[in-house]
Design a protein around this motif. Structure first.
Motif, mmCIF file in Angstrom:
data_model
loop_
_atom_site.group_PDB
_atom_site.id
_atom_site.type_symbol
_atom_site.label_atom_id
_atom_site.label_comp_id
_atom_site.label_asym_id
_atom_site.label_seq_id
_atom_site.Cartn_x
_atom_site.Cartn_y
_atom_site.Cartn_z
ATOM 1 N N ILE A 33 0.808 -1.447 -0.177
ATOM 2 C CA ILE A 33 0.305 0.223 0.198
ATOM 3 C C ILE A 33 0.905 0.668 0.047
ATOM 4 O O ILE A 33 2.169 1.363 0.750
ATOM 5 N N SER A 34 0.384 2.564 -0.661
ATOM 6 C CA SER A 34 1.204 3.363 -1.047
ATOM 7 C C SER A 34 1.342 3.893 0.113
ATOM 8 O O SER A 34 0.111 4.808 0.968
ATOM 9 N N GLN A 64 8.404 4.832 -5.421
ATOM 10 C CA GLN A 64 7.411 5.219 -4.559
ATOM 11 C C GLN A 64 7.492 4.906 -3.330
ATOM 12 O O GLN A 64 7.734 2.977 -3.584
ATOM 13 N N GLN A 67 1.682 7.662 0.597
ATOM 14 C CA GLN A 67 0.617 7.972 0.993
ATOM 15 C C GLN A 67 -0.841 8.304 0.857
ATOM 16 O O GLN A 67 -1.236 8.330 1.340
ATOM 17 N N GLN A 68 -1.123 7.268 0.317
ATOM 18 C CA GLN A 68 -2.501 6.508 0.204
ATOM 19 C C GLN A 68 -2.744 5.663 1.885
ATOM 20 O O GLN A 68 -4.410 6.410 2.419
ATOM 21 N N PHE A 69 -1.484 5.550 2.568
ATOM 22 C CA PHE A 69 -1.870 5.071 3.987
ATOM 23 C C PHE A 69 -1.979 6.379 5.100
ATOM 24 O O PHE A 69 -2.734 6.357 5.352
ATOM 25 N N CYS A 70 -1.190 7.217 4.574
ATOM 26 C CA CYS A 70 -1.403 8.536 5.573
ATOM 27 C C CYS A 70 -2.341 9.378 5.213
ATOM 28 O O CYS A 70 -3.102 10.367 5.844
ATOM 29 N N THR A 71 -3.036 9.658 3.871
ATOM 30 C CA THR A 71 -3.984 10.232 4.055
ATOM 31 C C THR A 71 -5.309 8.958 4.322
ATOM 32 O O THR A 71 -6.150 10.282 4.681
ATOM 33 N N HIS A 72 -4.863 8.488 4.438
ATOM 34 C CA HIS A 72 -6.718 7.303 4.885
ATOM 35 C C HIS A 72 -6.920 7.926 6.722
ATOM 36 O O HIS A 72 -7.688 7.396 7.188
ATOM 37 N N TYR A 113 5.988 2.191 -0.088
ATOM 38 C CA TYR A 113 5.471 1.037 0.404
ATOM 39 C C TYR A 113 5.727 0.693 1.291
ATOM 40 O O TYR A 113 6.463 0.669 2.118
ATOM 41 N N THR A 142 1.203 -4.964 3.250
ATOM 42 C CA THR A 142 0.414 -4.947 3.885
ATOM 43 C C THR A 142 0.601 -5.927 4.776
ATOM 44 O O THR A 142 -0.608 -5.922 6.161
#
Length: 98
Positions: free
Chosen positions: A7-8, A40, A10-15, A42, A45
């Motif tokens: 999981i990215s 990038q 950036q995506q984790f931190c945003t979520h 990651y 998971t």
């Protein structure tokens, strides 16, 4: 590399609404591993549960990173000892049957 288990950051931190520097600090203390693919960053998971626990320790209980490091390593030791006790109980039950 198979990115289905990643999981990215950036995506984790945003979520989870946490700063990226939190994830970087966890990596600096060697509590998590960051995988770099195609320039990038990651997370694997299988680390998500541990990261969520560390987030709660830090943000809810106000524990610093040194404390999280100590607590997390002690928890891993407890889990290993519990597994060892389980294995030994299973071995003992074999001998109690005789």
């Amino acid at each position: 590399m198979d990115t289905t288990q990643l999981i990215s950051i950036q995506q984790f931190c945003t979520h989870y609404n946490v700063p990226i520097k939190f994830i970087n600090a966890l990596q600096e203390y060697e509590l998590i591993e960051i995988t770099i693919t195609n320039n990038q960053d990651y997370l694997q998971t299988n680390q998500l549960n541990a990261i969520e626990k560390m987030m709660r320790m830090h943000y809810d209980l106000d524990i610093n990173f040194e404390g999280i490091d100590a607590i997390y390593n002690l928890l891993k030791q407890v889990e290993q000892l519990q597994e060892e006790v389980r294995v030994l109980k299973n071995k003992l039950s074999v001998y109690e049957g005789f």
